[in-house]
Write an enzyme that holds these catalytic residues in place. Structure first.
Site, PDB file in Angstrom:
ATOM      1  N   ASN A 161      -0.943  22.678 -12.385  1.00  0.00           N
ATOM      2  CA  ASN A 161      -0.116  21.488 -12.189  1.00  0.00           C
ATOM      3  C   ASN A 161      -0.264  20.883 -10.800  1.00  0.00           C
ATOM      4  O   ASN A 161      -0.115  19.680 -10.621  1.00  0.00           O
ATOM      5  CB  ASN A 161       1.359  21.807 -12.467  1.00  0.00           C
ATOM      6  CG  ASN A 161       1.791  23.118 -11.881  1.00  0.00           C
ATOM      7  OD1 ASN A 161       1.193  24.159 -12.138  1.00  0.00           O
ATOM      8  ND2 ASN A 161       2.826  23.086 -11.059  1.00  0.00           N
ATOM      9  N   CYS A 338       8.563  21.373  -0.699  1.00  0.00           N
ATOM     10  CA  CYS A 338       8.721  20.720   0.593  1.00  0.00           C
ATOM     11  C   CYS A 338      10.198  20.520   0.881  1.00  0.00           C
ATOM     12  O   CYS A 338      10.876  19.852   0.137  1.00  0.00           O
ATOM     13  CB  CYS A 338       8.012  19.383   0.498  1.00  0.00           C
ATOM     14  SG  CYS A 338       8.152  18.369   1.925  1.00  0.00           S
TER      15      CYS A 338
HETATM   16  N1  PLP Z   1       4.019  25.354 -16.618  1.00  0.00           N
HETATM   17  C1  PLP Z   1       3.441  24.354 -15.955  1.00  0.00           C
HETATM   18  C2  PLP Z   1       1.975  24.410 -15.654  1.00  0.00           C
HETATM   19  C3  PLP Z   1       4.192  23.256 -15.539  1.00  0.00           C
HETATM   20  O1  PLP Z   1       3.605  22.254 -14.876  1.00  0.00           O
HETATM   21  C4  PLP Z   1       5.571  23.250 -15.835  1.00  0.00           C
HETATM   22  C5  PLP Z   1       6.418  22.148 -15.358  1.00  0.00           C
HETATM   23  O2  PLP Z   1       6.294  21.692 -14.229  1.00  0.00           O
HETATM   24  C6  PLP Z   1       6.123  24.320 -16.546  1.00  0.00           C
HETATM   25  C7  PLP Z   1       5.307  25.358 -16.920  1.00  0.00           C
HETATM   26  C8  PLP Z   1       7.585  24.358 -16.909  1.00  0.00           C
HETATM   27  O3  PLP Z   1       7.862  23.332 -17.825  1.00  0.00           O
HETATM   28  P1  PLP Z   1       9.364  22.902 -18.173  1.00  0.00           P
HETATM   29  O4  PLP Z   1      10.059  22.711 -16.880  1.00  0.00           O
HETATM   30  O5  PLP Z   1       9.218  21.647 -18.947  1.00  0.00           O
HETATM   31  O6  PLP Z   1       9.971  24.001 -18.974  1.00  0.00           O
END
Ligand code: PLP
Length: 623
Positions: A161, A338
């Site tokens: 992410n 941050c």
């Molecule tokens: N995994 C990844 C790679 C993510 O980017 C996110 C959210 O930022 C999550 C898990 C968690 O997702 P959620 O907050 O929609 O449950």
């Protein structure tokens, strides 16, 4: 003020119009409970069934389980619970099943946190071990090869992410097969949906969680795929919804919306393809390189999702870049967690061995596959404008011929810097060494004449600064223009003492500080509607933007068609004299979130201005 260009799609996305329509229908005409056997329920059940079928086709999940849930965090819990319960049962039967859990070093926190939680709660006693990544952000297959035979559970992600780095899932799968690893395998597919091809049934992946809101569905809806034959333990028990796999009346608005997104993915024509997205990213890369020639990209573009950029600009903190981008209407995020004042290094970039300054100053730009060329072009123009704004001096002189006064506020201790632009000289008052260094860096090239303490009676009693001077008299320091070597009390612009600063012949204002506690914050705040009414009733109100010069340069503020005057918070006291002389005129302070403007209004009230207000919630709520 600038319109918004949203470049933070890895955090969340807007909702596809077709998804909004589907969700609205699910709450309006098709509001039934899919478990009801009457016609209203049957209609809802048909929506649920269509969404399930679309999910299986899009995920390439032709067998195994697919269930709707609240999102990836829930999907991760379910996968972790399922895997750890299976390990516990195997151990109870005396079967060998590995003693390690391997967790990719760059996983979203939901993965290590839920593993630690359930490992503790279930008493599984597995050793949680980090699976390192290489400098490109990809899992170290050599380490995996060595550990896979001892692993009970392996957690990796499809794409990261923060950096967009796409994992080598085929490589991981090959290692697992070649080492005959007994491990169950979870792949967090949150960032992959709609951006990478998925054929889950054909893979060795046991668990794959998804979140709808990363691809134009609303927040609070997600899915979990579980491979045919993989252990499964429901996280939620109750009414037996979702085939008993996830109880609780279905979130039909969310499911209908996600169903619409899945349908759009399947049919094509809505989302842009890989090549087009790469071209969009290439435009942004070129714009960033032109604007910031030293920019460094923190992940290899060839290995990353075409929708994600992670970069650092030498000498510019991510918080500063973010503020200026936000002022220009470009919504991006820090590549790292941050806090308001200090960027913490990103654990993802740290795991890749990226230099500390890059990790701490990283910025992430991410867009979704609905992006259009016009937005990319506008974003590129604004990136150039932001770079120009970042060239603006942090402390510009405001009144020709006069020294400027800047306040530095650290952990409640206020220090001051008097500076003269014509002579490039400055004097520090009550500035501890660290903020003093910071202040001088901002003034860049100014010569520090003296650093005095307002409480001290030592040192030279007169320090000249251009045509003005700082003069010690008893236990106060006065600053102003000398006449025949003497600073007349009425000529003092500022008076510094242990109690703070007073302004311009205004010992009355200084004494007025005694009454400051009477003004509590609530009474100084105007919400957006109240502020507009106030501006209509008092058209001579002065709107003051207290953001820094660079933010104002990147995106000036206007309210009710009236442009705000930019006076950065640090320079408020310098300007207060002008406003105090005209205290029948209202002052409306504005900033981004309402925090800085609230401080400004409080300061002016403390100095005795009766008509100082702050725009509550900042321009974020007034736009
Ligand atoms: N995994 C990844 C790679 C993510 O980017 C996110 C959210 O930022 C999550 C898990 C968690 O997702 P959620 O907050 O929609 O449950």
């Amino acid at each position: 003020m600038h319109s918004e260009i949203y470049l933070d799609a890895n955090a969340t996305s807007p909702v596809l119009p077709a998804a909004v329509k589907a969700a609205t229908a699910a709450m309006d005409t098709c509001f039934g409970n899919p478990s009801s056997s009457h016609v209203t329920g049957l209609r809802a059940r048909s929506v649920l069934g269509a969404a399930h079928a679309a999910a299986r086709r899009v995920l390439g999940a032709y067998d195994g389980r697919v269930m709707f849930n609240s999102g990836a965090t829930e999907g991760i819990q379910t996968a972790v619970l399922s895997a750890l319960c299976a390990v516990r049962a195997q151990r109870a039967r005396g079967q060998a099943c590995g003693e390690l859990v391997l967790i990719g070093a760059t996983e979203h926190k939901a993965v290590p946190e839920s593993l630690a939680h359930w490992n503790r709660l279930l008493g599984t006693g597995l050793e949680l071990r980090v699976l390192p990544v290489d400098a490109d952000g990809r899992h170290r297959l050599d380490v995996l090869r060595a550990l896979a035979p001892r692993a009970a559970f392996i957690c990796t992600m499809a794409a990261n992410n923060e950096t967009g780095v796409v994992s080598d899932l085929d490589g991981i799968e090959q290692v697992l097969r070649e080492t005959a690893s007994p491990a169950l395998w979870m792949v967090d597919c949150v960032q992959a949906l709609g951006k990478l091809p998925l054929t889950l049934s054909a893979s060795r992946i046991d668990y794959a969680p998804f979140s709808g809101h990363k691809l134009y569905a609303p927040k609070g809806i997600g899915m979990l795929y579980v491979r045919e034959g993989a252990p499964f333990t429901p996280l939620m028990c109750g009414g037996g919804q979702e085939g008993g796999q996830r109880s609780g009346t279905e979130n039909m608005a969310g499911i209908a919306a996600l169903g619409a997104v899945l349908q759009a993915l399947e049919q094509g024509g809505t989302f842009r393809g890989h090549g087009q997205l790469q071209a969009c990213r290439a435009r942004l890369v070129a714009a960033l390189r032109a604007a910031f020639p030293d920019v460094v990209f923190n992940a290899p573009l060839a290995l990353a999702l075409p929708t994600t950029l992670n970069f650092s600009v030498p000498g510019v903190a991510s918080a500063d870049l973010l503020e200026v981008f936000d002022a220009a209407g470009l919504r991006v995020s820090a590549g790292s967690a941050c806090s308001a004042s200090k960027a913490a290094p990103s654990y993802v970039l740290d795991a890749m061995g990226v230099a500390n300054w890059r990790s701490a100053s990283a910025v992430r730009m991410s867009f979704g596959p609905l992006i259009d060329d016009e937005d990319i072009e506008r974003a590129c123009e604004r990136i150039a404008a932001c770079a120009r704004a970042l060239q603006l001096p942090l402390l510009a002189p405001m009144q020709a011929g006069c020294a400027g006064l800047a306040q530095f506020d650290r952990e409640g201790a206020a220090g001051w810097l008097l500076f003269n632009a014509a002579t490039s000289e400055c004097i520090a008052i009550d500035l501890a060494p660290a903020p003093l260094e910071q202040a001088q860096a901002m003034l860049n090239g100014y010569r520090l004449l003296a650093s005095v303490s307002s409480a001290s009676r030592h040192g030279a009693p007169v320090i000249a600064l251009g045509d003005e001077a700082l003069v010690r008299e008893g236990d106060v320091w006065r600053f102003g223009r000398l006449d025949n070597g003497v600073l007349a009390p009425q000529a003092a612009r500022f008076v510094f003492s242990a109690g703070g600063v007073a302004i311009a012949g205004t010992l009355r204002h200084h004494q007025g500080q005694q009454g400051q506690q009477a003004h509590h914050a609530g009474s100084m705040e105007l919400g957006p509607d109240a502020a507009r009414r106030h501006l209509a009733q008092h058209p001579d109100t002065l709107i003051v933007d207290v953001r820094c010069l660079r933010e104002a340069g990147a995106g000036p503020i206007s309210l009710n068609g009236q442009a705000a005057l930019n006076v950065p918070l640090a320079r408020l006291v310098e300007h207060a004299a002008l406003w105090l002389d005209d205290d029948a005129r209202s002052l409306l302070f504005v900033c981004r979130s309402g925090a800085r403007s609230a401080r400004a209004a409080r300061t002016l009230r403390q100095l005795g201005h009766p008509r100082a207000w702050s725009l509550a919630g900042g321009i974020a709520l007034a736009d």
